[in-house]
Scaffold this motif. Sequence first.
Motif, mmCIF file in Angstrom:
data_model
loop_
_atom_site.group_PDB
_atom_site.id
_atom_site.type_symbol
_atom_site.label_atom_id
_atom_site.label_comp_id
_atom_site.label_asym_id
_atom_site.label_seq_id
_atom_site.Cartn_x
_atom_site.Cartn_y
_atom_site.Cartn_z
ATOM 1 N N ARG A 204 41.051 16.118 28.786
ATOM 2 C CA ARG A 204 40.936 17.412 29.109
ATOM 3 C C ARG A 204 40.822 18.164 27.615
ATOM 4 O O ARG A 204 40.066 18.808 27.718
ATOM 5 N N SER A 205 41.604 17.621 26.950
ATOM 6 C CA SER A 205 41.394 18.028 25.177
ATOM 7 C C SER A 205 40.144 17.928 24.809
ATOM 8 O O SER A 205 39.527 18.469 24.024
ATOM 9 N N LYS A 208 37.147 20.236 25.806
ATOM 10 C CA LYS A 208 37.383 21.428 25.325
ATOM 11 C C LYS A 208 36.780 21.615 23.892
ATOM 12 O O LYS A 208 36.223 22.517 23.547
#
Length: 210
Positions: A204-205, A208
Amino acid sequence: MTLKIYGTAASRAARPLWVAHELGLAYEHIPLPYLGGATRTPEFLKVNPNGRIPVVDDGGVLVWESMACTLYLAERFMGRDGLSLAAQTHAERAEILRWSFWVVTECEKDALIFLMHGVLMPAERRKPQLAEESLRHLAGPLRILNQHLQDRPWLAGERFTVADICVASVVAWLESASDLIAQCPQVREWLQRCLARPAYQAVRSMAKSD
Protein backbone atom coordinates in the motif's frame (compact mmCIF):
# COMPACT_ATOMS: atom_id res chain seq x y z
CA MET A 1 18.32 -14.23 -13.07
CA THR A 2 16.35 -11.52 -11.31
CA LEU A 3 12.69 -11.98 -10.61
CA LYS A 4 10.78 -9.07 -12.17
CA ILE A 5 7.28 -7.84 -11.39
CA TYR A 6 5.79 -5.40 -13.87
CA GLY A 7 3.01 -3.03 -12.87
CA THR A 8 2.36 -0.17 -10.50
CA ALA A 9 1.36 -1.23 -7.01
CA ALA A 10 -1.80 0.86 -7.48
CA SER A 11 -3.16 -1.84 -9.78
CA ARG A 12 -3.79 -5.57 -9.77
CA ALA A 13 -0.01 -5.92 -9.57
CA ALA A 14 -0.55 -5.41 -5.85
CA ARG A 15 -1.46 -9.10 -5.70
CA PRO A 16 1.88 -10.64 -6.77
CA LEU A 17 3.71 -7.85 -4.95
CA TRP A 18 1.89 -8.84 -1.75
CA VAL A 19 3.11 -12.42 -2.16
CA ALA A 20 6.65 -11.22 -2.79
CA HIS A 21 6.63 -9.18 0.42
CA GLU A 22 5.08 -11.95 2.49
CA LEU A 23 7.84 -14.31 1.38
CA GLY A 24 10.64 -11.75 1.54
CA LEU A 25 11.58 -12.28 -2.11
CA ALA A 26 14.27 -10.30 -3.86
CA TYR A 27 12.78 -8.85 -7.02
CA GLU A 28 12.99 -5.96 -9.45
CA HIS A 29 9.84 -3.85 -9.53
CA ILE A 30 9.04 -2.18 -12.84
CA PRO A 31 6.12 0.10 -11.90
CA LEU A 32 4.44 0.50 -15.27
CA PRO A 33 1.08 2.30 -15.09
CA TYR A 34 -1.99 0.88 -16.81
CA LEU A 35 -2.78 4.26 -18.41
CA GLY A 36 -0.84 6.44 -20.81
CA GLY A 37 0.35 3.79 -23.25
CA ALA A 38 3.22 2.38 -21.19
CA THR A 39 1.91 -1.17 -21.68
CA ARG A 40 1.49 -0.70 -25.44
CA THR A 41 5.12 -0.16 -26.37
CA PRO A 42 6.81 -2.72 -28.63
CA GLU A 43 9.16 -3.62 -25.76
CA PHE A 44 6.37 -4.41 -23.31
CA LEU A 45 4.24 -6.21 -25.89
CA LYS A 46 7.09 -8.70 -26.18
CA VAL A 47 6.59 -9.39 -22.48
CA ASN A 48 2.80 -9.50 -22.65
CA PRO A 49 1.16 -9.24 -26.07
CA ASN A 50 -2.12 -8.47 -24.31
CA GLY A 51 -0.64 -5.14 -23.23
CA ARG A 52 -1.72 -5.49 -19.61
CA ILE A 53 -0.18 -5.55 -16.16
CA PRO A 54 0.88 -7.29 -14.05
CA VAL A 55 3.45 -9.61 -15.51
CA VAL A 56 5.89 -11.79 -13.61
CA ASP A 57 9.17 -12.60 -15.34
CA ASP A 58 10.91 -15.41 -13.48
CA GLY A 59 14.15 -15.76 -15.38
CA GLY A 60 12.38 -15.83 -18.73
CA VAL A 61 9.28 -17.68 -17.51
CA LEU A 62 6.52 -15.15 -18.19
CA VAL A 63 3.24 -15.20 -16.32
CA TRP A 64 0.28 -12.93 -17.18
CA GLU A 65 -3.00 -12.30 -15.36
CA SER A 66 -2.89 -11.08 -11.80
CA MET A 67 -4.29 -14.17 -10.09
CA ALA A 68 -2.05 -16.46 -12.16
CA CYS A 69 0.95 -14.32 -11.18
CA THR A 70 -0.05 -14.51 -7.54
CA LEU A 71 -0.61 -18.25 -7.49
CA TYR A 72 2.59 -18.86 -9.46
CA LEU A 73 4.79 -16.98 -7.01
CA ALA A 74 3.20 -18.75 -4.05
CA GLU A 75 3.82 -22.15 -5.66
CA ARG A 76 7.27 -21.29 -6.94
CA PHE A 77 8.93 -19.81 -3.87
CA MET A 78 9.35 -20.49 -0.19
CA GLY A 79 9.84 -17.67 2.25
CA ARG A 80 12.14 -17.19 5.16
CA ASP A 81 12.27 -20.07 7.63
CA GLY A 82 10.36 -22.28 5.22
CA LEU A 83 7.26 -20.08 5.13
CA SER A 84 4.87 -21.22 2.42
CA LEU A 85 1.73 -19.57 1.11
CA ALA A 86 1.00 -22.51 -1.19
CA ALA A 87 -1.02 -25.60 -0.47
CA GLN A 88 0.53 -28.25 1.74
CA THR A 89 -2.37 -30.70 1.48
CA HIS A 90 -4.96 -31.59 -1.13
CA ALA A 91 -7.62 -30.00 1.05
CA GLU A 92 -5.71 -26.71 1.15
CA ARG A 93 -5.18 -26.82 -2.60
CA ALA A 94 -8.91 -27.25 -3.14
CA GLU A 95 -9.65 -24.22 -0.97
CA ILE A 96 -6.98 -22.08 -2.63
CA LEU A 97 -8.17 -22.90 -6.13
CA ARG A 98 -11.87 -22.54 -5.52
CA TRP A 99 -11.71 -19.26 -3.60
CA SER A 100 -9.22 -17.70 -6.01
CA PHE A 101 -11.44 -18.52 -8.99
CA TRP A 102 -14.59 -17.65 -7.03
CA VAL A 103 -13.51 -14.11 -6.24
CA VAL A 104 -12.81 -13.41 -9.91
CA THR A 105 -16.10 -14.82 -11.18
CA GLU A 106 -18.40 -13.71 -8.35
CA CYS A 107 -16.92 -10.50 -6.95
CA GLU A 108 -14.25 -8.72 -8.94
CA LYS A 109 -16.37 -7.04 -11.63
CA ASP A 110 -18.86 -5.56 -9.18
CA ALA A 111 -16.18 -4.65 -6.64
CA LEU A 112 -14.31 -2.73 -9.34
CA ILE A 113 -17.48 -0.91 -10.42
CA PHE A 114 -18.07 0.16 -6.83
CA LEU A 115 -14.44 1.24 -6.42
CA MET A 116 -14.55 3.38 -9.56
CA HIS A 117 -18.03 4.89 -9.22
CA GLY A 118 -18.07 5.08 -5.45
CA VAL A 119 -14.50 6.09 -4.59
CA LEU A 120 -11.93 6.80 -7.29
CA MET A 121 -13.53 8.61 -10.19
CA PRO A 122 -14.09 12.37 -10.07
CA ALA A 123 -17.55 13.12 -8.68
CA GLU A 124 -18.82 14.50 -11.98
CA ARG A 125 -18.00 11.24 -13.76
CA ARG A 126 -19.45 8.87 -11.19
CA LYS A 127 -22.72 7.03 -11.72
CA PRO A 128 -24.04 6.37 -8.19
CA GLN A 129 -26.66 3.97 -9.47
CA LEU A 130 -23.93 1.69 -10.79
CA ALA A 131 -22.17 1.71 -7.42
CA GLU A 132 -25.42 0.90 -5.62
CA GLU A 133 -26.30 -1.87 -8.05
CA SER A 134 -22.86 -3.44 -7.68
CA LEU A 135 -23.25 -3.58 -3.89
CA ARG A 136 -26.61 -5.32 -4.26
CA HIS A 137 -24.95 -7.93 -6.48
CA LEU A 138 -22.16 -8.44 -3.94
CA ALA A 139 -24.42 -9.03 -0.95
CA GLY A 140 -24.98 -12.68 -1.84
CA PRO A 141 -21.34 -13.63 -2.48
CA LEU A 142 -20.21 -11.89 0.71
CA ARG A 143 -22.76 -13.85 2.73
CA ILE A 144 -21.24 -17.03 1.31
CA LEU A 145 -17.76 -15.87 2.27
CA ASN A 146 -19.00 -14.89 5.72
CA GLN A 147 -20.50 -18.32 6.26
CA HIS A 148 -17.25 -20.01 5.22
CA LEU A 149 -15.31 -17.97 7.76
CA GLN A 150 -17.60 -18.87 10.65
CA ASP A 151 -15.50 -21.83 11.75
CA ARG A 152 -11.98 -21.01 10.53
CA PRO A 153 -9.64 -18.02 10.80
CA TRP A 154 -8.38 -18.16 7.21
CA LEU A 155 -9.87 -19.28 3.91
CA ALA A 156 -7.90 -22.51 3.62
CA GLY A 157 -8.14 -23.36 7.32
CA GLU A 158 -5.83 -22.55 10.20
CA ARG A 159 -3.09 -20.65 8.37
CA PHE A 160 -2.77 -17.66 6.06
CA THR A 161 -2.28 -18.73 2.44
CA VAL A 162 -2.31 -17.29 -1.04
CA ALA A 163 -6.09 -17.79 -1.06
CA ASP A 164 -6.41 -15.01 1.51
CA ILE A 165 -4.28 -12.72 -0.65
CA CYS A 166 -6.31 -13.40 -3.79
CA VAL A 167 -9.66 -12.82 -2.11
CA ALA A 168 -8.67 -9.97 0.20
CA SER A 169 -7.11 -8.07 -2.71
CA VAL A 170 -10.59 -7.83 -4.23
CA VAL A 171 -12.68 -7.45 -1.07
CA ALA A 172 -10.37 -4.61 -0.01
CA TRP A 173 -11.94 -2.52 -2.78
CA LEU A 174 -15.09 -2.55 -0.65
CA GLU A 175 -13.52 -1.09 2.49
CA SER A 176 -15.61 2.07 2.21
CA ALA A 177 -18.85 0.11 1.67
CA SER A 178 -19.31 0.11 5.43
CA ASP A 179 -22.99 -0.88 5.46
CA LEU A 180 -22.37 -3.94 3.31
CA ILE A 181 -19.28 -5.04 5.22
CA ALA A 182 -21.09 -4.56 8.54
CA GLN A 183 -23.61 -7.19 7.46
CA CYS A 184 -20.78 -9.75 7.28
CA PRO A 185 -18.88 -9.56 10.60
CA GLN A 186 -16.69 -12.56 9.90
CA VAL A 187 -15.61 -11.06 6.58
CA ARG A 188 -14.96 -7.71 8.24
CA GLU A 189 -12.74 -9.22 10.95
CA TRP A 190 -10.87 -11.44 8.47
CA LEU A 191 -10.31 -8.54 6.07
CA GLN A 192 -8.97 -6.33 8.86
CA ARG A 193 -6.42 -9.01 9.78
CA CYS A 194 -5.40 -9.46 6.15
CA LEU A 195 -4.93 -5.75 5.52
CA ALA A 196 -3.06 -5.23 8.78
CA ARG A 197 -0.29 -7.57 7.68
CA PRO A 198 3.07 -5.80 7.21
CA ALA A 199 3.42 -7.15 3.66
CA TYR A 200 0.13 -5.60 2.59
CA GLN A 201 0.99 -2.33 4.29
CA ALA A 202 4.31 -2.26 2.43
CA VAL A 203 2.54 -2.68 -0.91
CA ARG A 204 0.00 0.00 0.00
CA SER A 205 2.88 2.37 0.73
CA MET A 206 4.39 1.53 -2.65
CA ALA A 207 1.09 2.37 -4.32
CA LYS A 208 1.16 5.84 -2.84
CA SER A 209 4.62 6.52 -4.22
CA ASP A 210 4.43 4.86 -7.66
